[in-house]
Design a protein around this motif. Sequence first.
Motif, short mmCIF file in Angstrom:
data_model
loop_
_atom_site.label_atom_id
_atom_site.label_comp_id
_atom_site.label_asym_id
_atom_site.label_seq_id
_atom_site.Cartn_x
_atom_site.Cartn_y
_atom_site.Cartn_z
N LEU A 218 -15.57 -0.82 6.86
CA LEU A 218 -14.57 -1.20 5.86
C LEU A 218 -14.36 -2.70 5.78
O LEU A 218 -13.62 -3.20 4.93
CB LEU A 218 -13.22 -0.53 6.21
CG LEU A 218 -13.21 0.98 6.37
CD1 LEU A 218 -11.87 1.43 6.96
CD2 LEU A 218 -13.42 1.67 5.04
N GLY B 249 -0.17 4.31 -0.24
CA GLY B 249 -1.03 5.46 0.06
C GLY B 249 -0.42 6.31 1.17
O GLY B 249 0.80 6.29 1.38
N LEU C 158 2.66 4.20 -9.14
CA LEU C 158 2.57 4.93 -7.86
C LEU C 158 3.72 4.58 -6.90
O LEU C 158 4.44 5.48 -6.44
CB LEU C 158 1.20 4.67 -7.21
CG LEU C 158 0.98 5.36 -5.87
CD1 LEU C 158 0.73 6.86 -6.04
CD2 LEU C 158 -0.20 4.74 -5.11
N ASN D 6 -12.08 -4.55 2.72
CA ASN D 6 -10.68 -4.68 3.11
C ASN D 6 -10.28 -6.13 3.39
O ASN D 6 -9.12 -6.51 3.22
CB ASN D 6 -10.36 -3.77 4.31
CG ASN D 6 -10.23 -2.31 3.86
OD1 ASN D 6 -10.22 -2.04 2.67
ND2 ASN D 6 -10.12 -1.40 4.81
N ALA E 48 -9.68 3.64 3.34
CA ALA E 48 -9.62 4.38 4.61
C ALA E 48 -11.00 4.98 4.87
O ALA E 48 -11.84 5.07 3.96
CB ALA E 48 -8.56 5.46 4.54
N ARG E 49 -11.22 5.39 6.12
CA ARG E 49 -12.54 5.96 6.48
C ARG E 49 -12.79 7.32 5.87
O ARG E 49 -11.87 8.11 5.70
CB ARG E 49 -12.61 6.13 8.01
CG ARG E 49 -12.85 4.86 8.73
CD ARG E 49 -13.36 5.15 10.12
NE ARG E 49 -12.32 5.61 11.02
CZ ARG E 49 -12.57 6.08 12.23
NH1 ARG E 49 -13.81 6.19 12.66
NH2 ARG E 49 -11.59 6.46 13.02
N ALA F 141 -2.58 -1.65 2.85
CA ALA F 141 -3.46 -1.51 1.68
C ALA F 141 -4.92 -1.65 2.06
O ALA F 141 -5.28 -2.42 2.94
CB ALA F 141 -3.10 -2.57 0.64
N GLY G 171 0.86 -1.19 0.00
CA GLY G 171 0.00 0.00 0.00
C GLY G 171 0.89 1.23 0.00
O GLY G 171 1.61 1.47 0.97
#
Length: 309
Positions: A92, A12, A39, A96, A82-83, A79, A10
């Motif tokens: 989630l 992010g 990414l 997830n 998210a909220r 990964a 992940g």
Amino acid sequence: MANPKVTVVGAGFVGATTAQRLVEKDIADVVLIDVVEGLPQGKALDMMESATVEGFRMRITGTNNYADTKNSDVIVITAGLARKPGMSRDDLLAKNAEIVGGIVDQCVKYSPRAVIIIVTNPLDAMTYLAWKKSGFPANRVFGMAGVLDSARYGYFLSEELLCAAGDVEAVVFGGHGDDMVPVPQFTKVKGRPVTELLPAEVIEKINQRTRDGGAEIVALLKTGSAYYAPSASVVKMVKAVVQNTGDIMPCCVYMNGEYGLKDVYCGVPARLGFEGVLEIPVWQLTEKQQKELAASAAHVQENCSKLKL
Ligand code: TXD
């Protein structure tokens, strides 16, 4: 000796910040992996280009291919979704679970001896799922939440006490949800419990702000959840593992009778080292806290039963 190798799944907000802290602190070489093409490669290259300025020696590489994660010492899984404002962590669950389950299958194939640290929410249920999917002994699969919840608790207390945040050693037990259990009698400022430093009603207010700590950030950010304190917390755990420090910190660990809890993952202080969880020392909670911990664990169990593992 080769540098420790840590895979962060992940790329992010939490994953990339974790990767950045790991290389900048020279804790490990990092492989950053994500489903989105380019990414992790872009973020990794950008971080490597900062090495001449920051002066770190560890390397980070970005990839979409699990073969590159081969023989990792630690795998951090961030990964997933998210909220958003108005969502609970439990919202989630299904999505997830699918993401984390698939990732664990890939990771264990290439790193059968790794320690896995789960970050994805809902944290406790995702950690249980990762343990089941991995087939690893429970000491090598655990989750990050307690270090973060304790960090928030410590910071809020330091504001009230007008002391340095780093002087507060805070402890929060329980699942990573609204029913987490801050434990003030074990929360100390330079060795003195906060129960001796603040009136009970002030502590209770701070306990509640801690339980709502994640939501407070989500409400401000509007498009995602916290990542600076979460990544700092993950890095503290990774460091304890790869440097075999034996430090004790609250982690989401498999309970096998400790605190009267069985076959559930829940947050309690645990000693970390090369093999993952080395020991779960049992601390004396009050009767009320023990009940709150049991309720929090029951909530985790309810979530896990929805996963039908
Ligand atoms: O205390 C804690 N445990 C937490 C947990 C504190 C903060 C955030 N917490 C949770 O971590 C949060 O609720 C999320 O479930 C995760 C990740 O949060 P983050 O803020 O980093 O979310 P992002 O920025 O959306 O990043 C998620 C990344 C994104 O780049 C996706 O492309 C990627 O995950 N992703 C995947 N990577 C690899 N493989 C698969 N299948 C995949 N699916 C999505």
